[in-house]
Design an enzyme around this catalytic site. Structure first.
Site, PDB file in Angstrom:
ATOM      1  N   LYS A 277       0.834  -1.191   0.000  1.00 39.83           N
ATOM      2  CA  LYS A 277       0.000   0.000   0.000  1.00 39.83           C
ATOM      3  C   LYS A 277       0.882   1.259   0.000  1.00 39.83           C
ATOM      4  CE  LYS A 277      -3.624   2.234   2.554  1.00 39.83           C
ATOM      5  NZ  LYS A 277      -4.454   2.293   3.729  1.00 39.83           N
TER       6      LYS A 277
ATOM      7  N   GLU B 281      10.598  -4.904   4.183  1.00 39.37           N
ATOM      8  CA  GLU B 281      10.628  -6.305   3.757  1.00 39.37           C
ATOM      9  C   GLU B 281      10.247  -6.428   2.288  1.00 39.37           C
ATOM     10  OE1 GLU B 281       9.216  -5.079   6.437  1.00 39.37           O
ATOM     11  OE2 GLU B 281       9.470  -6.409   8.163  1.00 39.37           O
TER      12      GLU B 281
ATOM     13  N   GLY C 126      -4.733  -2.004   5.182  1.00 37.24           N
ATOM     14  CA  GLY C 126      -4.073  -3.227   4.696  1.00 37.24           C
ATOM     15  C   GLY C 126      -4.790  -4.509   5.080  1.00 37.24           C
ATOM     16  N   ARG C 127      -5.195  -4.625   6.349  1.00 32.52           N
ATOM     17  CA  ARG C 127      -5.796  -5.889   6.795  1.00 32.52           C
ATOM     18  C   ARG C 127      -7.244  -6.029   6.344  1.00 32.52           C
ATOM     19  NH1 ARG C 127      -4.393  -2.454  10.743  1.00 32.52           N
ATOM     20  NH2 ARG C 127      -5.965  -1.637  12.163  1.00 32.52           N
TER      21      ARG C 127
ATOM     22  N   GLU D 297      -4.247  -6.634  15.159  1.00 29.61           N
ATOM     23  CA  GLU D 297      -3.746  -5.316  14.745  1.00 29.61           C
ATOM     24  C   GLU D 297      -4.882  -4.296  14.862  1.00 29.61           C
ATOM     25  OE1 GLU D 297      -2.128  -4.374  10.628  1.00 29.61           O
ATOM     26  OE2 GLU D 297      -0.263  -4.393  11.755  1.00 29.61           O
TER      27      GLU D 297
ATOM     28  N   HIS E 124      -5.130 -33.133  18.369  1.00 31.34           N
ATOM     29  CA  HIS E 124      -4.043 -34.001  18.819  1.00 31.34           C
ATOM     30  C   HIS E 124      -2.869 -33.186  19.324  1.00 31.34           C
ATOM     31  CE1 HIS E 124      -6.128 -37.552  17.322  1.00 31.34           C
ATOM     32  NE2 HIS E 124      -6.597 -36.703  16.413  1.00 31.34           N
TER      33      HIS E 124
ATOM     34  N   LYS F  92      10.012  -0.812  13.818  1.00 28.54           N
ATOM     35  CA  LYS F  92      10.553  -0.467  12.489  1.00 28.54           C
ATOM     36  C   LYS F  92      11.668   0.560  12.630  1.00 28.54           C
ATOM     37  CE  LYS F  92       6.262  -0.869   9.795  1.00 28.54           C
ATOM     38  NZ  LYS F  92       5.262  -0.111   9.037  1.00 28.54           N
TER      39      LYS F  92
HETATM   40  O1  LIG Z   1       1.105  -2.741   2.239  1.00 33.10           O
HETATM   41  P1  LIG Z   1       2.246  -2.129   2.989  1.00 33.10           P
HETATM   42  O2  LIG Z   1       2.212  -0.629   2.960  1.00 33.10           O
HETATM   43  O3  LIG Z   1       3.564  -2.677   2.503  1.00 33.10           O
HETATM   44  O4  LIG Z   1       2.093  -2.542   4.503  1.00 33.10           O
HETATM   45  C1  LIG Z   1       2.205  -3.859   4.928  1.00 33.10           C
HETATM   46  C2  LIG Z   1       1.868  -4.020   6.399  1.00 33.10           C
HETATM   47  O5  LIG Z   1       2.857  -3.400   7.188  1.00 33.10           O
HETATM   48  C3  LIG Z   1       2.555  -2.487   8.196  1.00 33.10           C
HETATM   49  O6  LIG Z   1       3.636  -2.382   9.052  1.00 33.10           O
HETATM   50  C4  LIG Z   1       1.288  -2.759   8.954  1.00 33.10           C
HETATM   51  O7  LIG Z   1       1.536  -3.331  10.196  1.00 33.10           O
HETATM   52  C5  LIG Z   1       0.296  -3.604   8.228  1.00 33.10           C
HETATM   53  O8  LIG Z   1      -0.998  -3.149   8.559  1.00 33.10           O
HETATM   54  C6  LIG Z   1       0.474  -3.554   6.736  1.00 33.10           C
HETATM   55  O9  LIG Z   1      -0.490  -4.393   6.126  1.00 33.10           O
END
Ligand SMILES: O=P(O)(O)OC[C@H]1O[C@H](O)[C@H](O)[C@@H](O)[C@@H]1O
Length: 554
Positions: free
Chosen positions: A215, A221, A276-277, A362, A393, A513
């Site tokens: 987004k 990452e 995002g979620r 989150e 199990h 971060k």
């Molecule tokens: O889609 P992006 O901007 O790469 O974000 C990816 C993810 O990283 C963030 O740190 C948030 O914790 C998430 O809510 C998000 O979905």
């Protein structure tokens, strides 16, 4: 002195008459056993049930009475749940800390509906994006989209993390039965290079297309993995021109995407009103569409939409997301349950618990209210789970006989997607048996009557009275998945509205971060860095550097 500064509209939650009434009610009913509740009312199993959008929710095996539900609904009303639902659906800026509307429901709004954000109708943009996604999907699936050397694409690799990974992975796994199997889908999320190495193993770069999903297009990452993917493509095919045939992006950040070298025509947009979620049904779901095709994707959106309409319009006493949200509050805040388990009895939903962890934790892992006051009650519980029967199990022992109360959601489907002999009946018999065992347990008398010696009886008794919800649907279809996800989205919303928190920000991910950014050069520098962390972190970094050097030397 209280740190609270609530407005008249939002009195401190624990001071509301509705909350106090629930506290008193909890004292009165906490000793009741599900054995008695069922014995006293032969109709209970059907009375505490509701259905919508193809899902049947049996919530009778909860430690509740009719009054509990009435009081929980009064609490919802005292917290203005109805108004808050309307505020979300109509695009008000309910994500107050980021000053944003929260409109994942617009992603599945029908064409022609008008939803205004800052005076602009967002629905036409959503449908234009869906049309572009479908067009792209047909090109890739049909082999018209070719790689740089002219070969058709066989492998799709989604690069993203958090909401840009968990939804797509979950949906890919959940809907594998509907996959057109023309393309081989892989997912890379972790900055651990192992993820990249294993996901691309066996893929030829000439036949591989990366979807960089971010987004913000700023996530460490994802950008690291995307750069590695770029090198992987360029190493094989040279020439920057290869990038345009092997990369597409899903993002709000057009500049970042262009700086990476991805053609603006190959970028699929998002909106700041979609978190995002809550984005698996936006262009973030491009990999899902590539796997199952546009028709199934639209069926999934239909399932989301049906649950949205139900949530918005059904009276609370029949409203599935509201009931599930309120029951979660009941255990979390009145029984002090720390966690909640989600147990899908469907192998295709194996990633559903992981997906739900981000959605729930989150969203509702917050310690201050919308107006910044420290809460004096628990907010979001820890969610966890595994598909049945595997969990049985493993950790079910603790749910049955441990000392903690763990409310569980069981999810099952009546028709198997892979019918094979007795498998499905065995699977579902286990689901039903587990909820029965958890509710009713086994008394000392029953244990002794089986011939168990008295000394062993305590170990073999089951207290029971362990609460469960059971969600049953006919078949795991794209539509059912959409409804199921929306059910949990809105249950999370319900809980957040009661707790008066912002369920749509995630400031808690920032500190780690920032500290990682500071630590990266300390790990990479050739010179011994001057470390100014605490003594633990300093020692760990020194040790890491030492071991890395030794590995390099050997
Ligand atoms: O889609 P992006 O901007 O790469 O974000 C990816 C993810 O990283 C963030 O740190 C948030 O914790 C998430 O809510 C998000 O979905």
């Amino acid at each position: 002195m209280s740190k609270r500064h609530h407005t008249d509209e939002t009195p401190p939650l624990t001071q509301t008459p509705a909350w106090k009434a629930l506290q008193a009610h909890h004292q009165a009913v906490r000793g009741l056993h599900l054995r008695e509740l069922f014995a006293d009312d032969p109709t209970r199993g059907e009375r505490f049930a509701a259905q919508a959008c193809g899902f049947y929710l049996d919530y009778s095996k909860n430690r509740i009475t009719t009054e509990t539900i009435q009081l929980l609904i009064q609490l919802a009303s005292a917290c203005h749940l109805r108004e808050r639902i309307e505020a979300m659906f109509t695009g008000q800026k309910i994500n107050v800390t980021e000053q944003r509307a929260v409109l994942h429901t617009a992603l599945r709004a029908p064409e022609g509906e008008r939803i205004l954000v800052d005076g602009k109708d967002v629905v036409p943009e959503v449908h234009a994006m869906l049309a572009r996604m479908a067009d792209f999907t047909r090109q890739v699936q049909g082999g018209q989209w070719r790689g740089h050397t002219g070969l058709p694409i066989r492998n799709i690799v989604n690069i993203g993390i958090g909401g840009s990974d968990l939804g797509p992975v979950m949906a890919y796994e959940a809907l594998r039965h509907y996959s057109q199997r023309k393309l081989n889908l892989r997912f890379i999320s972790n900055v651990d290079a192992t993820d990249f190495a294993e996901a691309t193993r066996g893929c030829r770069p000439e036949e591989t297309l990366f979807i960089v999903c971010s987004k913000t297009f700023k996530t460490l990452e994802t950008l690291t993995n995307a750069r590695t993917a770029r090198d992987w493509i360029l190493r094989e095919m040279g020439g920057e021109r290869a990038i345009s045939r092997h990369f597409v992006a899903v993002s709000t950040n057009a500049e970042g995407v262009a700086a990476f070298g991805i053609d603006a025509r190959h970028m699929f947009g998002l909106w700041d009103w979609d978190g995002g979620r809550y984005s698996m049904d936006s262009a973030i779901g491009l990999s899902t569409m590539l796997a199952i095709g546009p028709e199934h994707f639209h069926a999934m959106l239909g399932g989301f939409r049906a649950m949205d309409q139900h949530f918005r319009s059904a009276p609370f006493e029949y409203n599935l997301p509201v009931l599930m949200g309120l029951l979660s509050i009941w255990y979390n805040n009145f029984f002090d349950a720390q966690t909640a388990a989600v147990l899908p009895y469907d192998q295709y939903l194996k990633r559903f618990p992981a997906y739900l962890q981000q959605l729930t934790m989150e969203s509702n892992g917050k310690h201050v209210t919308l107006d910044g006051a420290e809460v004096d009650y628990q907010t979001g519980p820890v969610y966890w789970g595994e598909p049945g029967t595997n969990g049985q199990h493993s950790f079910y022992q603790l749910i049955h006989q441990g000392t903690r109360l763990i409310p569980c959601d069981f999810i099952g489907f009546c028709q198997p997607l892979n019918p094979m002999g007795r498998h499905h009946d065995l699977l579902m018999a286990n689901l039903f048996a587990q909820t029965e065992a958890l509710a009713f347990g086994k008394t000392r008398q029953e244990v002794l009557a089986e011939g168990t010696p008295a000394w062993l009886a305590p170990q073999r008794m089951f207290e029971g009275n362990r609460p469960t919800n059971t969600l049953l649907a006919q078949r795991l279809t794209p539509e059912a998945l959409g409804s199921l996800v929306a059910l949990y989205e809105h249950s999370v919303f319900t809980q957040g509205a009661i707790w008066q928190i912002d369920s749509f920000d995630q400031w808690g991910v920032e500190l780690g971060k920032t500290l990682a950014e500071r630590t990266i050069p300390e790990l990479e520098s050739v010179q011994e860095p001057a470390l100014e962390h605490d003594s633990s972190t300093n020692a760990l970094i020194r040790r890491y550097r030492q071991y890395r050097r030794q590995a390099g030397a050997s």
